[in-house]
Scaffold this motif. Structure first.
Motif, PDB file in Angstrom:
ATOM      1  N   PRO A 164       7.351  37.095  97.904  1.00  0.00           N
ATOM      2  CA  PRO A 164       7.408  38.428  97.271  1.00  0.00           C
ATOM      3  C   PRO A 164       7.951  39.461  98.247  1.00  0.00           C
ATOM      4  O   PRO A 164       7.608  39.486  99.434  1.00  0.00           O
ATOM      5  CB  PRO A 164       5.938  38.695  96.909  1.00  0.00           C
ATOM      6  N   LEU A 355       6.974  47.713  95.524  1.00  0.00           N
ATOM      7  CA  LEU A 355       8.102  46.940  94.998  1.00  0.00           C
ATOM      8  C   LEU A 355       8.887  47.826  94.027  1.00  0.00           C
ATOM      9  O   LEU A 355       8.711  47.764  92.802  1.00  0.00           O
ATOM     10  CB  LEU A 355       7.602  45.678  94.284  1.00  0.00           C
ATOM     11  N   ASP A 368      10.202  41.024  82.300  1.00  0.00           N
ATOM     12  CA  ASP A 368       9.437  40.496  83.424  1.00  0.00           C
ATOM     13  C   ASP A 368       8.111  39.893  83.028  1.00  0.00           C
ATOM     14  O   ASP A 368       7.409  39.342  83.865  1.00  0.00           O
ATOM     15  CB  ASP A 368       9.183  41.607  84.450  1.00  0.00           C
ATOM     16  N   TYR A 710      18.687  40.312  86.941  1.00  0.00           N
ATOM     17  CA  TYR A 710      17.364  39.839  87.374  1.00  0.00           C
ATOM     18  C   TYR A 710      17.294  39.725  88.901  1.00  0.00           C
ATOM     19  O   TYR A 710      16.312  40.156  89.525  1.00  0.00           O
ATOM     20  CB  TYR A 710      17.072  38.490  86.726  1.00  0.00           C
ATOM     21  N   ARG A 713      17.140  43.060  90.514  1.00  0.00           N
ATOM     22  CA  ARG A 713      15.805  43.655  90.383  1.00  0.00           C
ATOM     23  C   ARG A 713      14.871  43.196  91.502  1.00  0.00           C
ATOM     24  O   ARG A 713      14.070  43.975  92.006  1.00  0.00           O
ATOM     25  CB  ARG A 713      15.220  43.262  89.020  1.00  0.00           C
ATOM     26  N   TRP A 714      15.006  41.951  91.913  1.00  0.00           N
ATOM     27  CA  TRP A 714      14.123  41.403  92.940  1.00  0.00           C
ATOM     28  C   TRP A 714      14.809  41.328  94.295  1.00  0.00           C
ATOM     29  O   TRP A 714      14.572  40.419  95.075  1.00  0.00           O
ATOM     30  CB  TRP A 714      13.589  40.034  92.518  1.00  0.00           C
TER      31      TRP A 714
END
Length: 774
Positions: A164, A355, A368, A710, A713-714
């Protein structure tokens, strides 16, 4: 919050510096390329009353060739402080007081650190596993740069390397960075074996390690095999074994003649290299020369019998040849290794995680809320196959390839032909026990005839008869009861063997090549059963008529037991050779011409199945059972013209199941249904691979857009090498860059999404990917 970084993930520490201490404690546990780079910063407020805070985040793709480049990244974070505004006054201002950038060097096994004080100076040093500081020399910086590049390239899409808040930047953004990468790889090439290798390789070599794997991945996924040719040609002059990588590169550029010549010259210098033989075997398999490939694969196994990949290659050749029994035997011989997890460090629990989401990301394209595991069928969630790793995963893939070729029933038949089954083993042990009992009785009778004197001979020295002490009636009854139980057990074994013989005779699908191994041979011959029973009856009659002293009886029983042990040892050796009849246990063949009980059943033509392979058969059974239920339900609902409904997670698991069992169309259908019901990055990635292989440009671009958003986003900002870039390059090679660009424009994506997708197309043009010129 004004103390957070804008658009950058971070974890707030409970105690200042605890992440650095945790990394230092974990240095000794790193076995291969190490953990991701760690960036630790300390932030202070302009107001002295406000306590300073510390945070950290993971990052990859930074140029770690010098302390200046790492200090530049730390300095760039000062411009990412989020300055929130109140109604009338500006919020409390925060600034970065200092920062530490940690990058692991897998060559020297040290952690290189750069400390930056703002304002102030820059200090760089290396820390070993004992916590001792040492100077960061130019050689250490070069090794650190290469280690960071290898982590970025090899682990860009690795599911086992996900953390993460892991920020991934593009490791090779331009042609100049690509040139530096190949130059550093060439200088450190012969140290590559220090880095480790794939889980399927036990001993890393010069041509089989993480460094060579990264170079080949970079060239293969961009379809720039000419770069690999230029790189390996220079190294081939120094090391002949590099010809295995050079030949693969030549084949990638359609220069097969050069590849064969290089392999020929290299094999003359290094005939003991299994890597060279594997490249040659793969080339022959592609050309349909399977018998020649088989000889090479066998030679590779002889050269490296402790490597999994040599046995796996031989198994693949046997499957191509259709020799499935040999394939099973070879698979059973594969050496299995324990899977080593990726090098990751344990961190203390953070006080808070930040985050953030970028404002220009269109969240409507992704959902999500992808957990929903409670919606899935528990039976599907319990399937053990997804948990397989390393050599066990590769072996299972070979087993599923076998079952896709011949089916489950035929696979079980081949398994019973080459491996000892439990029922056969039980019958063998029972037959051995029966033979041992008969031999023991016969040996005891033989000793009684030789050693026990007659009644007339039992005289004292003065000529008077010695009184006989008879065995009690109770002892005789116990002996008769034991003999009756032995006879009943022998009859039960005979009945079981006769039943097995009848079932074998009724089997019309028996392999003709195995006709010489009949169940008649596995049983005890009936005429010899009669001889054994006759001998046993004679022993019983003699035992009732004979008399002896108690002391002498004990001595004789001890002698008989020693002889029985010797007889059973001899018979156990002879079981391995069923064609040879058992030798007689009597030394006087004139007085006893009876043949010993012959046990012609043996396992000399079969192998014992290893426990891990037996477990894989059970894993395969569970997969096939769930797959069969699924397809039967689909057919039933289709027959009654009713909709077949499952949750999105169920469809994702069904897609993975069909992929493992090599049912491509069923997997495609399952992934499509999953993508219709929920957002699943795994399902979309599989669909992107399928659509790009089918050259379905429109659908592939739709899926690629969702995956790109996606990943953005991360914090996955890496362009290449990624699965998206690889499939985009595949489409560009087959369709041309102009057609791919026009398709993207036709999808009418938002400006932010169009900008994200254009990065892949611009990179293909910059790095001259095949097809980018049209």
């Amino acid at each position: 919050m004004g103390d957070n970084l804008r658009d950058i993930p971070e974890f707030i520490e409970r105690e200042m510096g605890e992440s650095l201490q945790a990394r230092l404690d974990a240095l000794g546990t790193f076995k291969e390329l190490g953990a991701p780079d760690l960036c630790h910063i300390i932030k202070v407020n302009v107001k002295p009353a406000i306590k300073e805070t510390s945070s950290y985040h993971y990052v990859s793709g930074i140029d770690a060739s010098s302390s200046a480049s790492l200090a530049a990244y730390l300095n760039s974070l000062t411009y990412a402080i989020d300055e929130s505004h109140a109604w009338f006054t500006k919020g409390a201002q925060w600034r970065i007081r200092s920062g530490v950038y940690c990058c692991y060097n897998a060559f020297s096994r040290v952690d290189v650190r750069v400390e930056v004080k703002i304002p102030g100076g820059v200090e760089s040093y290396a820390i070993n596993v004992r916590g001792e500081r040492q100077e960061a020399t130019a050689a250490i910086w070069q090794e650190t740069y290469m280690t960071a590049m290898l982590r970025s390239i090899l682990y860009s899409d690795d599911a086992n390397y996900r953390i993460p808040g892991f920020r991934k930047l593009d490791p090779i953004p331009d042609v100049g960075a690509q040139k530096r990468f190949f130059e550093a790889a060439e200088q450190l090439f012969f140290k590559g074996s220090l880095l480790g290798s794939n889980p399927e390789v036990q001993l890393p070599t010069i041509v089989n390690n993480h460094l060579t794997a990264a170079v080949m991945k970079y060239c293969q996924e961009s379809f720039r095999f000419d770069l690999a040719v230029q790189f390996f040609e220079r190294l081939y002059r120094l090391e002949p074994e590099v010809a295995s990588l050079l030949a693969q590169s030549y084949i990638g550029t359609d220069e097969e003649l050069k590849a064969i010549n290089v392999l020929y010259e290299a094999l003359k210098q290094m005939p003991q290299s299994y890597a060279l033989l594997h490249v040659q075997a793969d080339f022959l398999r592609d050309k349909g020369k399977l018998e020649m490939a088989l000889r090479l694969a066998k030679q590779a196994v002889n050269l490296a019998p402790s490597e999994f990949i040599t046995w796996a290659k031989l198994t693949e050749v046997y499957i191509d040849l259709g020799d499935y029994e040999s394939a099973l035997l070879t698979l059973n011989s594969c050496p299995m290794f324990t899977f080593s997890e990726r090098d990751l460090q344990r961190m203390p629990k953070a006080a808070k995680a930040h985050l953030p989401i970028r404002g220009d990301i269109d969240l409507s394209l992704i959902d999500d809320e992808t957990g929903r595991e409670h919606e899935a069928d528990p039976a599907l969630l319990r399937l053990p196959a997804p948990t397989l790793r390393g050599t066990f995963s590769s072996a299972y893939n070979l087993l599923t390839r076998l079952v896709s070729k011949i089916g489950w029933d035929e696979l079980l038949r081949c398994r019973s032909l080459v491996f000892v089954m439990e029922e056969e083993y039980r019958m063998q042990k029972e037959a051995e026990e029966t033979m041992r009992k008969g031999s023991q009785a016969k040996v005891m009778a033989h000793h009684d005839e030789i050693e026990v004197p007659s009644r007339d001979q039992l005289l004292s020295p003065n000529g008077t008869p010695i009184p006989i002490i008879k065995i009690s009636t109770e002892s005789e009854r116990e002996r008769e009861q034991e003999e009756a139980e032995e006879e009943a057990r022998a009859k039960a074994v005979e009945a079981a063997l006769e039943k097995a013989k009848e079932e074998s005779a009724a089997d019309d699908n028996a392999d003709p090549s195995m006709e010489d191994i009949k169940l008649d041979d596995l049983s005890i011959h009936s005429d010899k059963d009669q001889d054994a029973e006759k001998e046993q009856n004679e022993v019983e009659a003699d035992a009732e008529a004979e008399t002896e002293t108690v002391d002498k009886e004990v001595d004789e029983e001890k002698e008989a037991e020693e002889v029985v042990v010797d007889q059973s040892a001899i018979q156990s050796k002879q079981i391995e050779k069923p064609s040879i009849a058992a030798a007689s246990s009597s030394d006087d063949e004139d007085n006893n011409e009876e043949e010993e009980v012959e046990l012609s059943f043996s396992f000399s033509n079969k192998r014992l199945c290893d426990r891990w392979l037996d477990n894989l058969f059970m894993v395969l059974y569970e997969d096939l059972r769930q797959y069969t239920i699924w397809r039967a339900e689909v057919q039933h609902f289709r027959a009654v013209n009713a909709p077949y409904r499952k949750s999105g997670t169920d469809w994702e698991i069904y897609g993975d199941l069909a992929t493992r069992l090599h049912h491509r169309e069923e997997a495609k259908d399952a992934y499509q249904r999953c993508a219709e019901q929920k957002f699943s990055a795994k399902a979309l990635l599989r669909l992107l691979e399928i659509y790009s292989d089918e050259s379905n440009l429109h659908r592939a671009m739709e899926v690629a857009i969702k995956l790109c958003v996606y990943q953005e986003r991360w914090y996955h900002e890496t362009i290449f090498p990624t699965a998206i870039a690889h499939n985009m390059n595949k489409l560009i090679q087959s369709e041309g860059l102009a057609k791919v660009q026009n398709t993207l424009i036709a999808l009418n994506a938002s400006p932010a999404v169009f900008k994200l997708m254009s990065r892949y197309l611009n990179r293909a043009k910059t790095f001259d990917v095949p097809g980018s010129g049209r």
